[in-house]
Design an enzyme around this catalytic site. Structure first.
Site, PDB file in Angstrom:
ATOM      1  N   HIS A 104       0.810  -1.225   0.000  1.00 48.55           N
ATOM      2  CA  HIS A 104       0.000   0.000   0.000  1.00 48.55           C
ATOM      3  C   HIS A 104       0.847   1.281   0.000  1.00 48.55           C
ATOM      4  CE1 HIS A 104      -3.485  -2.415   0.191  1.00 48.55           C
ATOM      5  NE2 HIS A 104      -3.559  -2.575   1.495  1.00 48.55           N
ATOM      6  N   HIS A 175     -10.060   1.465  -0.075  1.00 47.83           N
ATOM      7  CA  HIS A 175      -9.909   0.323   0.834  1.00 47.83           C
ATOM      8  C   HIS A 175     -11.004   0.309   1.906  1.00 47.83           C
ATOM      9  CE1 HIS A 175      -7.925  -2.820   3.101  1.00 47.83           C
ATOM     10  NE2 HIS A 175      -6.928  -2.851   2.246  1.00 47.83           N
ATOM     11  N   GLU A 313     -11.732  -4.249  -3.338  1.00 47.56           N
ATOM     12  CA  GLU A 313     -10.791  -3.245  -3.827  1.00 47.56           C
ATOM     13  C   GLU A 313     -10.551  -3.432  -5.330  1.00 47.56           C
ATOM     14  OE1 GLU A 313      -7.241  -3.514  -1.226  1.00 47.56           O
ATOM     15  OE2 GLU A 313      -8.531  -4.893  -0.096  1.00 47.56           O
TER      16      GLU A 313
END
Length: 348
Positions: A104, A175, A313
């Site tokens: 991420h 997310h 996602e």
């Protein structure tokens, strides 16, 4: 459409919350912390409105939270193997924050930034962020905008755009963690999920794709017909044992660049709420909240537990910079990056 704007002082800086409430009373709250979705209030089959997304009681807890709840991770959502990739013959080294891998965008990624509030309209907000060359190891100065729009018919549209002054890699998504019975309703494993994807990406034990795209038929990864999230989650199957549940990417069947397609449909038999997810991405990552235990205290004092919500996602494939066979995630100067994700709510 009613609009409310509040500002909250935190040790990380001021966080702005913008709430849009449509004529039916359904609402969303968007936050400048991670350009995130903080609340989504939509009706059940009886017309009762509940907030169906996880979040925190204190605004401050939404900056540097482990789950990245509701936020836009970046510069590269998901994992990059070993925190390394090569672009145009040069190797780049990234911050490592997930076992041996980068996840991420690193520990100081986009999800942990307070974005600028560039514009607020009647039913939309546009957040902006500037990421300097070398940020967490990624090349190029990158400018990102995220526009959220809330409609009268309960559709939340996220449009992400970005531009760079040097070749880089990028993969942006949202997310959010969803529980269609209400964020504080407990397990989500009785929700049914349908994916418009007949192939998934197997991984190694650190959740890095092997490079294969494998048919889901005959495996616990098959959601081509609606199936309860909990039905096969304890199966003795590598993808499920590696992540303590679902934490994998599926390849969208009808993917074509710049074309919106249905990617997922989540349904709660208890509340009757349906969430349809549309996007223009090649893949969709499903994460069943396998490690939500220990999250900051939630809204209304709720303590979240593992499997209390599911993340859907829409994104490019994990570790794409190291897999030339995957759809490219390279962004070059003069070429805009665009991504659209729609969450559409209804009932039955």
């Amino acid at each position: 459409m009613k609009t409310d704007i509040t500002t909250h002082s935190t040790k990380y800086g001021d966080v702005t919350l913008i709430t849009f409430t449509n004529p039916s009373g359904a609402y969303v709250t968007l936050s400048s912390a991670g350009a995130s979705i903080a609340k989504v209030g939509v009706p059940d089959r009886q017309g009762r409105i509940a907030d169906v997304i996880t979040g925190y009681g204190k605004v401050e807890d939404s900056v540097y939270d482990g789950p990245n709840a509701g936020k836009i991770p970046g510069r590269y959502a998901n994992r990059i193997a070993g925190g390394r990739f090569t672009l145009d013959g040069k190797e780049y080294t990234l911050a490592i924050n997930n076992g041996p891998n980068a996840l991420h965008g690193g520990p100081e990624g986009f999800a942990h930034k307070i974005w600028a509030v560039d514009e607020v309209g009647d039913n939309y907000v546009r957040f902006g962020l500037f990421s300097l060359d070398g940020d967490e190891g990624y090349p190029g100065n990158l400018h990102v905008e995220a526009k959220y729009t809330w409609s009268d018919d309960n559709r939340l549209t996220l449009e992400i755009t970005a531009s760079t002054d040097a070749p880089t890699v990028i993969n942006l998504t949202n997310h959010a963690y969803w529980n269609l019975d209400g964020h504080d309703a407990g397990t989500v494993l009785d929700h049914t999920l349908r994916l418009f994807a007949s192939r998934y990406l197997p991984t190694d034990s650190t959740l890095i794709p092997t490079g294969e795209l494998v048919q889901v038929a005959g495996t616990p990864m098959d959601f081509t017909e609606p199936k309860a999230l909990g039905r096969d989650i304890k199966a003795d199957f590598p993808a499920l044992t590696y992540g303590k549940g679902y934490d994998n990417c599926w390849a969208a069947d009808n993917y074509a660049p710049d074309r919106l397609t249905r990617q997922a449909e989540l349904y709660s038999p208890r509340s009757g709420r349906i969430m349809e997810v549309l996007s223009d991405t090649p893949g969709v990552q499903i994460y069943t909240g396998n490690w939500l235990e220990g999250s900051p205290t939630g809204k209304g004092g709720k303590q979240y537990h593992d499997y209390d919500a599911v993340a859907i996602e829409c994104q490019s494939f994990p570790d794409s910079p190291n897999h030339p066979e995957f759809p490219s995630t390279v962004l070059r100067p003069g070429t805009p990056y665009t991504r659209t994700i729609i969450f559409a709510f209804s009932t039955k």
